[in-house]
Design an enzyme around this catalytic site. Sequence first.
Site, short mmCIF file in Angstrom:
data_model
loop_
_atom_site.label_atom_id
_atom_site.label_comp_id
_atom_site.label_asym_id
_atom_site.label_seq_id
_atom_site.Cartn_x
_atom_site.Cartn_y
_atom_site.Cartn_z
N GLY A 184 44.24 17.77 -31.52
CA GLY A 184 43.08 17.00 -31.94
C GLY A 184 43.47 15.92 -32.91
N PRO A 185 42.58 14.97 -33.11
CA PRO A 185 42.87 13.85 -34.01
C PRO A 185 43.08 14.34 -35.45
CG PRO A 185 40.60 13.74 -33.21
CD PRO A 185 41.26 14.84 -32.48
N THR B 184 40.73 16.81 -38.34
CA THR B 184 39.66 17.58 -37.72
C THR B 184 39.73 19.05 -38.10
OG1 THR B 184 41.06 17.60 -35.76
CG2 THR B 184 39.19 16.11 -35.75
N GLY B 185 40.72 19.43 -38.89
CA GLY B 185 40.75 20.80 -39.38
C GLY B 185 41.75 21.71 -38.71
N HIS C 273 24.73 6.08 -20.24
CA HIS C 273 25.96 5.86 -19.48
C HIS C 273 26.62 7.20 -19.12
CE1 HIS C 273 29.75 3.50 -18.68
NE2 HIS C 273 30.25 4.71 -18.86
N GLU C 274 26.80 8.03 -20.11
CA GLU C 274 27.48 9.31 -19.86
C GLU C 274 26.64 10.21 -18.96
OE1 GLU C 274 30.54 9.67 -20.46
OE2 GLU C 274 30.66 7.85 -21.67
N ASP D 24 35.91 2.27 -16.37
CA ASP D 24 35.39 2.90 -15.15
C ASP D 24 35.62 2.00 -13.95
OD1 ASP D 24 34.43 4.90 -16.75
OD2 ASP D 24 32.39 4.10 -16.85
P1 ADP Z 1 44.28 18.27 -39.61
O1 ADP Z 1 45.32 19.31 -39.87
O2 ADP Z 1 43.57 18.45 -38.31
O3 ADP Z 1 44.77 16.89 -39.77
P2 ADP Z 1 43.16 19.39 -41.95
O4 ADP Z 1 43.00 20.79 -41.55
O5 ADP Z 1 44.36 19.06 -42.75
O6 ADP Z 1 43.14 18.45 -40.68
O7 ADP Z 1 41.85 18.91 -42.67
C1 ADP Z 1 41.86 18.13 -43.81
C2 ADP Z 1 40.71 18.47 -44.71
O8 ADP Z 1 39.47 18.11 -44.10
C3 ADP Z 1 40.58 19.95 -44.98
O9 ADP Z 1 41.35 20.31 -46.07
C4 ADP Z 1 39.10 20.11 -45.25
O10 ADP Z 1 38.80 19.80 -46.57
C5 ADP Z 1 38.48 19.06 -44.39
N1 ADP Z 1 38.01 19.64 -43.12
C6 ADP Z 1 38.42 19.31 -41.89
N2 ADP Z 1 37.78 20.00 -40.94
C7 ADP Z 1 36.94 20.83 -41.59
C8 ADP Z 1 36.00 21.83 -41.16
N3 ADP Z 1 35.79 22.10 -39.87
N4 ADP Z 1 35.32 22.48 -42.11
C9 ADP Z 1 35.51 22.22 -43.42
N5 ADP Z 1 36.38 21.31 -43.87
C10 ADP Z 1 37.09 20.60 -42.99
ZN ZN Z 2 32.04 5.56 -18.21
#
Ligand code: ADP
Ligand code: ZN
Length: 612
Positions: free
Chosen positions: A202-203, A206-207, A424-425, A501
């Site tokens: 994932g980007p 995103t956690g 669109h989607e 598309d």
């Molecule tokens: P990645 O590893 O995907 O780049 P991280 O896990 O390091 O992202 O996320 C960075 C910070 O963003 C985390 O420390 C948290 O504070 C916040 N964060 C990201 N996603 C979430 C989530 N789903 N819930 C709560 N905090 C999040």
């Molecule tokens: Zn499209």
Amino acid sequence: MQKKNSKGLLIYGAAVVILLCFMFFSQNAFRSAERVSNAEFQNAAESGEIVKAEIVQSTAVPTGKIRFTVNGGSVKEVTVSDVVKTEEYLSDKNVPFLVSEVPTSGIFENVLLPVLLSVVLFMLLMSFMTRSSGGGSNAKMMDFGKSRARKASESDKKVTFADVAGLKEEKEDLESVVDFLKNPGKYTKVGARIPKGMLLVGPPGTGKTLLAKAVAGEAGVEFFSISGSDFVEMFVGVGASRVRDLFQTAKQNAPCIVFIDEIDAVARRRGTGMGGGHDEREQTLNQLLVEMDGFGVNEGIIVMAATNRVDILDPAILRPGRFDRKVMVGRPDVQGREEILRVHAKDKPLGDDVDLKQIAQTTAGFTGAELENLMNEAAIHAAKEERSFIRQQDIKEAFIMVGIGTEKKSRVVSEKEKRITAYHETGHAILFHVLPDMEPVYTISIIPTGPGAAGYTMPQPENDSMFNTRGKMLQHITVCLGGRVAEELVFDDITTGASQDIKQATATARAMVTKYGMSEKLGLVAYGDDSDEVFIGRDWGHTKNYSEQVSAAIDEEVQSIISECHQRARDLILEHRYVLEECTRQLLEKEKLNRQEFEAIFQQEAEAGTES
Ligand code: ADP
Ligand code: ZN
Ligand code: MG
């Protein structure tokens, strides 16, 4: 590990001290005297203070140094521009002096020291090299080849799933890993093979890291993390040695989780390096694969890795027994965003007017990290105004701060754009659903994923079919055109959003005509040489083996296929006008629909149809 570390450091430190001593003493042979100015020297000479003097002529005649002892006994030194003149001057003043040879210490300073220095340096370097590539070699001068894995210390606050907001499906996927780490016996008894490796895709922000930590926290096991870029060093073999060391540590601490962040830094597809290979990276990657194959399935080590580019990973890393499980970690939808905002608002006092739901609605495309940053900026803003709580206005200001100056601003989408994207989607989705050979819809999303990508409709992953049929290809083209068709039906204007598309539809239609002989008019002939396999310079080296007339006929045929599909798409979507409107409405509300939710809308339509 700690012991060896300090020993290595000690030896290294001693070497440095010895070197410094050398340099200090060699300088000192010359410099024990106080340097004085020429005027001071002359003063001393005039007043007869000088007891004796020594003239040291330097190699660069006529300059030299005069070292003289004054009445008090202290030795001073002065540089003079002409030694001969000074000799005359001193005899004039009746100062006893002697003339030294060109200093012998110069040999030490100019010849011996550099040689010594380079020998010592060379030896140091050699010891690094043998240590790192030899791995087991005893010459552990420094912990160069040691993995830099950081063990989350006890004092670190334990992260659990409760700290991870949103990401419901992702957490469910990881639930089984937690359970395995907690009771491995349950699985080994029935001979289950637990995945050794999981890839979080994932980007950034995103956690992914958070999720991996939470798995360790939930299971109550150790968490070792290292970044892929730590493996890539300038000395060949260091990376491989670090990998070896990392897994050794992990084995000693099992059950545990090894987390490799940015795994793409090491696990890039091998052998594609332009102009020479990346030996170091390949060695590291090979070592990683060896280690992953090396431990038993039930040793209690789970390797988790994060990346935002699966497409560039070496396929070897994705094979069974390695990272054979993927967890996609996407940008959060409205609800996820609201939950994340709540998590990060927990220890921040909020004013009565704060509406996190509303903030969630206006932050489509934001990642967890960006939302965290947003709340933090809001708190800073409140503090600047000497307030002890956050107001809605603070968050709005923060929103502007966070948005401006980054490319995120382009991702802040207006209501109108959202509506267009939703229609669109939905257009794509309806066609995926109704066309027989297309896979069912898995997700529809209008969460912006980056510049130029407003949303997506994802079919259920395709089961590999070896052949594409003519009918299937036509349906594929129809689906591609669905987005544009929906826009046409609803809005007077059309957008540029469908360019990708259209490109895809055209490419498919062209392939049908020129490659697969699927056009009656042009027959079973392949036009153009089939250079699909060569990925560089495809259009470049494309040689035409057909005439201009044929070329025109191809274009005409492609066009007729496209317009035929366009008409079909239009008819089908019009037939399901209810779904188009209802699905769009729900998308605007939730931003993301799954298969069940989407198919329920068709159900509703069917029921309404039979009633009337
Ligand atoms: P990645 O590893 O995907 O780049 P991280 O896990 O390091 O992202 O996320 C960075 C910070 O963003 C985390 O420390 C948290 O504070 C916040 N964060 C990201 N996603 C979430 C989530 N789903 N819930 C709560 N905090 C999040
Ligand atoms: Zn499209
Ligand atoms: Mg991370």
